[in-house]
Design a protein around this motif. Structure first.
Motif, mmCIF file in Angstrom:
data_model
loop_
_atom_site.group_PDB
_atom_site.id
_atom_site.type_symbol
_atom_site.label_atom_id
_atom_site.label_comp_id
_atom_site.label_asym_id
_atom_site.label_seq_id
_atom_site.Cartn_x
_atom_site.Cartn_y
_atom_site.Cartn_z
ATOM 1 N N LEU A 39 0.816 -1.212 0.000
ATOM 2 C CA LEU A 39 0.000 0.000 0.000
ATOM 3 C C LEU A 39 0.850 1.263 0.000
ATOM 4 O O LEU A 39 0.563 2.220 -0.704
ATOM 5 C CB LEU A 39 -0.914 0.008 1.219
ATOM 6 C CG LEU A 39 -2.083 -0.968 1.178
ATOM 7 C CD1 LEU A 39 -2.878 -0.869 2.454
ATOM 8 C CD2 LEU A 39 -2.967 -0.688 -0.003
ATOM 9 N N PHE A 40 1.926 1.288 0.833
ATOM 10 C CA PHE A 40 2.622 2.550 1.049
ATOM 11 C C PHE A 40 3.958 2.643 0.332
ATOM 12 O O PHE A 40 4.448 3.728 0.088
ATOM 13 C CB PHE A 40 2.846 2.772 2.550
ATOM 14 C CG PHE A 40 1.574 2.941 3.304
ATOM 15 C CD1 PHE A 40 0.822 4.087 3.133
ATOM 16 C CD2 PHE A 40 1.119 1.964 4.151
ATOM 17 C CE1 PHE A 40 -0.355 4.248 3.815
ATOM 18 C CE2 PHE A 40 -0.063 2.114 4.831
ATOM 19 C CZ PHE A 40 -0.802 3.261 4.659
ATOM 20 N N ALA A 41 4.594 1.502 0.047
ATOM 21 C CA ALA A 41 5.910 1.553 -0.598
ATOM 22 C C ALA A 41 5.934 0.533 -1.720
ATOM 23 O O ALA A 41 6.752 -0.372 -1.735
ATOM 24 C CB ALA A 41 7.006 1.275 0.429
ATOM 25 N N ASN A 42 5.004 0.690 -2.652
ATOM 26 C CA ASN A 42 4.810 -0.330 -3.677
ATOM 27 C C ASN A 42 6.028 -0.446 -4.586
ATOM 28 O O ASN A 42 6.370 0.501 -5.297
ATOM 29 C CB ASN A 42 3.579 0.058 -4.502
ATOM 30 C CG ASN A 42 3.087 -1.091 -5.324
ATOM 31 O OD1 ASN A 42 3.826 -2.036 -5.554
ATOM 32 N ND2 ASN A 42 1.859 -1.020 -5.754
ATOM 33 N N PRO A 43 6.713 -1.588 -4.589
ATOM 34 C CA PRO A 43 7.886 -1.725 -5.456
ATOM 35 C C PRO A 43 7.524 -1.854 -6.927
ATOM 36 O O PRO A 43 8.313 -1.494 -7.803
ATOM 37 C CB PRO A 43 8.560 -3.000 -4.941
ATOM 38 C CG PRO A 43 7.476 -3.764 -4.291
ATOM 39 C CD PRO A 43 6.487 -2.786 -3.783
ATOM 40 N N LEU A 44 6.295 -2.374 -7.208
ATOM 41 C CA LEU A 44 5.883 -2.527 -8.609
ATOM 42 C C LEU A 44 5.703 -1.178 -9.275
ATOM 43 O O LEU A 44 5.942 -1.015 -10.469
ATOM 44 C CB LEU A 44 4.564 -3.302 -8.669
ATOM 45 C CG LEU A 44 4.570 -4.685 -8.070
ATOM 46 C CD1 LEU A 44 3.167 -5.251 -8.074
ATOM 47 C CD2 LEU A 44 5.468 -5.577 -8.892
ATOM 48 N N LEU A 45 5.296 -0.179 -8.453
ATOM 49 C CA LEU A 45 5.003 1.140 -9.001
ATOM 50 C C LEU A 45 6.255 1.779 -9.592
ATOM 51 O O LEU A 45 6.223 2.329 -10.697
ATOM 52 C CB LEU A 45 4.434 2.014 -7.880
ATOM 53 C CG LEU A 45 3.391 3.035 -8.279
ATOM 54 C CD1 LEU A 45 2.221 2.347 -8.928
ATOM 55 C CD2 LEU A 45 2.949 3.801 -7.057
ATOM 56 N N ASN A 46 7.377 1.658 -8.852
ATOM 57 C CA ASN A 46 8.627 2.237 -9.341
ATOM 58 C C ASN A 46 9.083 1.560 -10.621
ATOM 59 O O ASN A 46 9.528 2.217 -11.570
ATOM 60 C CB ASN A 46 9.714 2.109 -8.264
ATOM 61 C CG ASN A 46 9.511 3.142 -7.178
ATOM 62 O OD1 ASN A 46 8.942 4.197 -7.434
ATOM 63 N ND2 ASN A 46 9.946 2.820 -5.980
ATOM 64 N N THR A 47 8.963 0.217 -10.627
ATOM 65 C CA THR A 47 9.336 -0.522 -11.834
ATOM 66 C C THR A 47 8.511 -0.046 -13.027
ATOM 67 O O THR A 47 9.030 0.202 -14.128
ATOM 68 C CB THR A 47 9.100 -2.025 -11.610
ATOM 69 O OG1 THR A 47 9.540 -2.359 -10.319
ATOM 70 C CG2 THR A 47 9.841 -2.850 -12.631
ATOM 71 N N PHE A 48 7.215 0.107 -12.788
ATOM 72 C CA PHE A 48 6.311 0.517 -13.865
ATOM 73 C C PHE A 48 6.644 1.926 -14.354
ATOM 74 O O PHE A 48 6.705 2.189 -15.559
ATOM 75 C CB PHE A 48 4.870 0.454 -13.360
ATOM 76 C CG PHE A 48 3.869 0.853 -14.387
ATOM 77 C CD1 PHE A 48 3.542 -0.011 -15.407
ATOM 78 C CD2 PHE A 48 3.261 2.095 -14.347
ATOM 79 C CE1 PHE A 48 2.632 0.353 -16.367
ATOM 80 C CE2 PHE A 48 2.359 2.463 -15.295
ATOM 81 C CZ PHE A 48 2.037 1.588 -16.315
ATOM 82 N N LEU A 49 6.919 2.840 -13.397
ATOM 83 C CA LEU A 49 7.220 4.222 -13.784
ATOM 84 C C LEU A 49 8.516 4.285 -14.590
ATOM 85 O O LEU A 49 8.626 5.054 -15.552
ATOM 86 C CB LEU A 49 7.330 5.098 -12.538
ATOM 87 C CG LEU A 49 5.996 5.414 -11.851
ATOM 88 C CD1 LEU A 49 6.225 6.229 -10.607
ATOM 89 C CD2 LEU A 49 5.081 6.160 -12.812
ATOM 90 N N ARG A 50 9.497 3.432 -14.189
ATOM 91 C CA ARG A 50 10.742 3.405 -14.954
ATOM 92 C C ARG A 50 10.493 2.838 -16.350
ATOM 93 O O ARG A 50 11.094 3.263 -17.333
ATOM 94 C CB ARG A 50 11.771 2.561 -14.197
ATOM 95 C CG ARG A 50 13.205 3.057 -14.385
ATOM 96 C CD ARG A 50 14.198 2.226 -13.605
ATOM 97 N NE ARG A 50 13.888 2.146 -12.201
ATOM 98 C CZ ARG A 50 13.763 1.000 -11.544
ATOM 99 N NH1 ARG A 50 13.909 -0.153 -12.172
ATOM 100 N NH2 ARG A 50 13.504 0.986 -10.261
ATOM 101 N N TYR A 51 9.545 1.897 -16.459
ATOM 102 C CA TYR A 51 9.253 1.249 -17.730
ATOM 103 C C TYR A 51 8.628 2.228 -18.711
ATOM 104 O O TYR A 51 9.005 2.269 -19.888
ATOM 105 C CB TYR A 51 8.325 0.062 -17.476
ATOM 106 C CG TYR A 51 7.922 -0.687 -18.708
ATOM 107 C CD1 TYR A 51 8.857 -1.452 -19.412
ATOM 108 C CD2 TYR A 51 6.612 -0.637 -19.168
ATOM 109 C CE1 TYR A 51 8.489 -2.128 -20.545
ATOM 110 C CE2 TYR A 51 6.242 -1.311 -20.299
ATOM 111 C CZ TYR A 51 7.179 -2.058 -20.990
ATOM 112 O OH TYR A 51 6.816 -2.726 -22.102
ATOM 113 N N ILE A 52 7.678 3.055 -18.233
ATOM 114 C CA ILE A 52 7.046 3.989 -19.166
ATOM 115 C C ILE A 52 7.863 5.265 -19.313
ATOM 116 O O ILE A 52 7.591 6.079 -20.179
ATOM 117 C CB ILE A 52 5.598 4.338 -18.734
ATOM 118 C CG1 ILE A 52 5.583 5.024 -17.383
ATOM 119 C CG2 ILE A 52 4.707 3.141 -18.755
ATOM 120 C CD1 ILE A 52 4.228 5.558 -17.009
ATOM 121 N N GLY A 53 8.880 5.457 -18.451
ATOM 122 C CA GLY A 53 9.808 6.563 -18.652
ATOM 123 C C GLY A 53 9.384 7.905 -18.098
ATOM 124 O O GLY A 53 8.256 8.277 -18.022
#
Lengths: 97, 225
Positions: A83-97
């Motif tokens: 909920l608060f420190a989602n590791p998938l979110l960072n991966t996704f943000l790096r993926y879309i740039g």
């Protein structure tokens, strides 16, 4: 414009999936509480049968309750991380740039 | 009270950033209070009498209860470990009690609990090696040399599970109290949170401190036998 909208939608779906996963993870509390209730009921039964051994049974009961609680705590931590420190979110943000 | 650990000050030592977080400040506050208490008890110790009264009664009761508990769990041979774990117990208990006064509990940060659990692990290795010498090292390859990685993982998972247990309990209390303070109107924040504090800070704090110390003592005793 359309591409930006699509990436926002994908981001929203990532967050949605993480929140559903957090909710599912918290269901392991059911099993944890079941195990803890079994430990407590057995300990109470034994104390009723042998009141003179109550002190040692109580300390063993607390330790086994703590050990049974571990899986519930792991689930809680995984839910908090999702909920608060989602590791998938960072991966996704790096993926879309 | 807040969910995130606030970063108060960033030191720059030789190009390396050192973060002074809320946890470190709160740890030092609690340490100062505990040290002041210890010095106060040490000064009082000079005027102790054979028949106790007042402060002496309280101190003797606490020390006797802890002594019987630690000797029960450790045995006579290992009783030199008891003072360190009394310090750990006092620190964990007071860190959860001081969160009543608005300090964020230092044990609600994984770094603190992992440091405490790592100290227990080091003591366990030290005790095992001191009392059993090479028989302890041999116990890692016990049935077979193939079991070495499994045994090592089993030993190293002990501090992780111990630290996560303490951290999870303290963090869940912090989160629930933060939610309560954030969601309710100001009028409901007088008086009612006492029950939440009593349950999540005092009761859980005492229970988790007891369990942490008890498990560490059990591991240390198992290592020495």
């Amino acid at each position: 414009m359309l591409e930006a909208l699509a990436s926002v939608e994908a981001l929203a779906s990532v967050i949605n999936v993480a929140q559903i996963a957090a909710a599912i993870v918290l269901f392991n509390g059911v099993l944890t509480v079941f195990g803890q209730a079994k430990i407590a009921s057995q300990a109470i039964e034994t104390i009723g049968r042998q009141p003179e051994a109550a002190n040692s049974i109580r300390s063993v009961m607390f330790v086994s309750l703590a050990i049974a609680e571990t899986s519930g705590i792991y689930g809680l931590l995984i839910a908090i991380i999702l909920l608060f420190a989602n590791p998938l979110l960072n991966t996704f943000l790096r993926y879309i740039g | 009270m807040d969910l995130n650990i606030k970063n108060i000050w960033v030191l720059n030592i030789g190009g390396q950033e050192v973060w002074i977080t809320e946890t470190i400040v709160n740890t030092w506050i609690i340490m100062l209070i505990l040290i002041a208490l210890a010095i106060f008890v040490r000064i009082k110790l000079r005027s102790f009498k054979t028949v106790p009264e007042g402060v002496q009664n309280v101190i003797e009761t606490i020390v006797e209860i802890y002594d019987s508990f630690a000797l029960d769990a450790l045995g006579d041979k290992l009783s030199y470990h008891a003072p360190w774990f009394f310090t750990v117990f006092a620190f964990i208990l007071s860190s959860s009690i001081f969160s009543i006064y608005g300090l964020r509990a230092p044990t609600a940060d994984w770094a603190t609990t992992f440091a405490l659990a790592l100290a227990s692990l080091m003591l366990m290795f030290y005790t095992g090696f001191r009392h059993r010498k090479f028989a302890y090292l041999k116990s890692f390859v016990e049935p077979n040399i193939l079991f070495l990685p499994l045994n090592l993982i089993g030993e190293l998972s002990k501090p992780i599970s111990m630290s996560f247990r303490l951290f999870g309990n303290m963090l869940s209390g912090t989160i629930i109290l933060t939610l309560y303070y954030g969601l309710t109107p100001y009028i409901a924040q007088i008086g009612i949170p006492i029950f939440f504090h009593a349950f999540f800070d005092v009761l859980f704090g005492a229970l988790q401190a007891y369990i942490f110390v008890m498990l560490s003592l059990m591991y240390i005793r198992n290592a020495s036998e």
